[in-house]
Design a protein around this motif. Sequence first.
Motif, PDB file in Angstrom:
ATOM      1  N   ARG A 160     -16.274  59.751 -16.868  1.00  0.00           N
ATOM      2  CA  ARG A 160     -16.796  59.727 -15.501  1.00  0.00           C
ATOM      3  C   ARG A 160     -17.515  58.401 -15.290  1.00  0.00           C
ATOM      4  NH1 ARG A 160     -17.901  63.867 -11.948  1.00  0.00           N
ATOM      5  NH2 ARG A 160     -18.543  62.872 -10.026  1.00  0.00           N
ATOM      6  N   GLY A 161     -17.165  57.712 -14.239  1.00  0.00           N
ATOM      7  CA  GLY A 161     -17.832  56.462 -13.894  1.00  0.00           C
ATOM      8  C   GLY A 161     -17.230  55.258 -14.597  1.00  0.00           C
ATOM      9  N   LYS A 162     -17.336  54.133 -13.943  1.00  0.00           N
ATOM     10  CA  LYS A 162     -16.850  52.858 -14.476  1.00  0.00           C
ATOM     11  C   LYS A 162     -17.896  51.791 -14.219  1.00  0.00           C
ATOM     12  CE  LYS A 162     -12.544  54.191 -15.434  1.00  0.00           C
ATOM     13  NZ  LYS A 162     -12.030  54.261 -16.784  1.00  0.00           N
ATOM     14  N   LEU A 163     -17.779  50.697 -14.942  1.00  0.00           N
ATOM     15  CA  LEU A 163     -18.602  49.529 -14.693  1.00  0.00           C
ATOM     16  C   LEU A 163     -17.734  48.452 -14.053  1.00  0.00           C
ATOM     17  CD1 LEU A 163     -20.587  49.352 -18.048  1.00  0.00           C
ATOM     18  CD2 LEU A 163     -21.452  50.088 -15.822  1.00  0.00           C
ATOM     19  N   LEU A 164     -18.289  47.766 -13.078  1.00  0.00           N
ATOM     20  CA  LEU A 164     -17.647  46.596 -12.486  1.00  0.00           C
ATOM     21  C   LEU A 164     -18.484  45.410 -12.941  1.00  0.00           C
ATOM     22  CD1 LEU A 164     -17.108  47.806  -8.791  1.00  0.00           C
ATOM     23  CD2 LEU A 164     -15.615  48.150 -10.765  1.00  0.00           C
ATOM     24  N   VAL A 165     -17.865  44.510 -13.686  1.00  0.00           N
ATOM     25  CA  VAL A 165     -18.601  43.368 -14.225  1.00  0.00           C
ATOM     26  C   VAL A 165     -17.800  42.088 -14.016  1.00  0.00           C
ATOM     27  CG1 VAL A 165     -19.708  44.823 -15.989  1.00  0.00           C
ATOM     28  CG2 VAL A 165     -17.680  43.528 -16.583  1.00  0.00           C
ATOM     29  N   PRO A 166     -18.487  40.968 -13.807  1.00  0.00           N
ATOM     30  CA  PRO A 166     -17.757  39.702 -13.783  1.00  0.00           C
ATOM     31  C   PRO A 166     -17.043  39.511 -15.125  1.00  0.00           C
ATOM     32  CG  PRO A 166     -19.983  39.415 -12.927  1.00  0.00           C
ATOM     33  CD  PRO A 166     -19.918  40.789 -13.546  1.00  0.00           C
ATOM     34  N   GLY A 167     -15.779  39.103 -15.082  1.00  0.00           N
ATOM     35  CA  GLY A 167     -15.037  38.926 -16.328  1.00  0.00           C
ATOM     36  C   GLY A 167     -15.751  38.031 -17.315  1.00  0.00           C
ATOM     37  N   LYS A 168     -16.404  36.981 -16.818  1.00  0.00           N
ATOM     38  CA  LYS A 168     -17.091  36.052 -17.727  1.00  0.00           C
ATOM     39  C   LYS A 168     -18.276  36.692 -18.437  1.00  0.00           C
ATOM     40  CE  LYS A 168     -19.617  33.975 -13.905  1.00  0.00           C
ATOM     41  NZ  LYS A 168     -19.786  32.779 -13.109  1.00  0.00           N
ATOM     42  N   ALA A 169     -18.765  37.827 -17.936  1.00  0.00           N
ATOM     43  CA  ALA A 169     -19.867  38.520 -18.604  1.00  0.00           C
ATOM     44  C   ALA A 169     -19.434  39.016 -19.981  1.00  0.00           C
ATOM     45  CB  ALA A 169     -20.361  39.690 -17.757  1.00  0.00           C
ATOM     46  N   LEU A 170     -18.159  39.362 -20.128  1.00  0.00           N
ATOM     47  CA  LEU A 170     -17.667  39.894 -21.398  1.00  0.00           C
ATOM     48  C   LEU A 170     -17.667  38.827 -22.497  1.00  0.00           C
ATOM     49  CD1 LEU A 170     -14.785  42.123 -20.038  1.00  0.00           C
ATOM     50  CD2 LEU A 170     -17.127  42.783 -20.619  1.00  0.00           C
ATOM     51  N   ALA A 171     -17.545  37.557 -22.097  1.00  0.00           N
ATOM     52  CA  ALA A 171     -17.554  36.469 -23.071  1.00  0.00           C
ATOM     53  C   ALA A 171     -18.923  36.316 -23.725  1.00  0.00           C
ATOM     54  CB  ALA A 171     -17.148  35.159 -22.404  1.00  0.00           C
ATOM     55  N   GLY A 172     -19.973  36.821 -23.089  1.00  0.00           N
ATOM     56  CA  GLY A 172     -21.318  36.685 -23.623  1.00  0.00           C
ATOM     57  C   GLY A 172     -21.804  37.867 -24.419  1.00  0.00           C
ATOM     58  N   LEU A 173     -20.958  38.854 -24.647  1.00  0.00           N
ATOM     59  CA  LEU A 173     -21.364  40.032 -25.426  1.00  0.00           C
ATOM     60  C   LEU A 173     -21.565  39.672 -26.899  1.00  0.00           C
ATOM     61  CD1 LEU A 173     -18.957  42.716 -23.955  1.00  0.00           C
ATOM     62  CD2 LEU A 173     -21.439  42.633 -23.697  1.00  0.00           C
ATOM     63  N   PRO A 174     -22.440  40.398 -27.587  1.00  0.00           N
ATOM     64  CA  PRO A 174     -22.609  40.154 -29.032  1.00  0.00           C
ATOM     65  C   PRO A 174     -21.269  40.315 -29.752  1.00  0.00           C
ATOM     66  CG  PRO A 174     -24.316  41.642 -28.218  1.00  0.00           C
ATOM     67  CD  PRO A 174     -23.318  41.458 -27.099  1.00  0.00           C
TER      68      PRO A 174
END
Length: 184
Positions: A160-174
Amino acid sequence: MRAPIGNFDSVRPATEALDELNPAVAEGIRSWSGPVPVEHLLYVDTDPEKADTAVFAETYGPGLHDASANCVVVAGKRGQTVTLAACMVLSTTRLDVNGAVRRHLGVRKASFAAVDMAVGESGMEYGGITPIGLPEGWPVLVDSAVVEVPYVVIGSGRRRGKLLVPGKALAGLPGAAVLDGLAG
């Protein structure tokens, strides 16, 4: 608030929806330190019966199929050592498990992790696994095409539910590495 993509009845900053997220994902949002401000990460309430990409896109708006990214858990094995990795690819592509993933992880064999293993090790629901809030030490491999999408739909740790994130945000994940050719 209006979503930057799709047609959703309920949209709010992820920081205001922590109770709706998987606990590990909520902690990932709380401790966010990526290059994109946490305020740009949004939560949309969605029907868990419509979580699969094709049905999701049909239900919540045209264009979502091209803006959805799948988090595929891969198990790489070298000898007795198993490495789990989260791989982010656009839903319109296929993950290159035996090429790009295997080479990047430096393993002899790589395959899609069994559902029980992916769910058990991530602590998230099948169909909602996301790279935000994964256990420490997991590599997060992100196809370069995902990073280029202004906003991408990813899981919330639950169906249930999704996240909408700028694609470039994923590049900064640990643990994140952006790779060309991760998907084909």
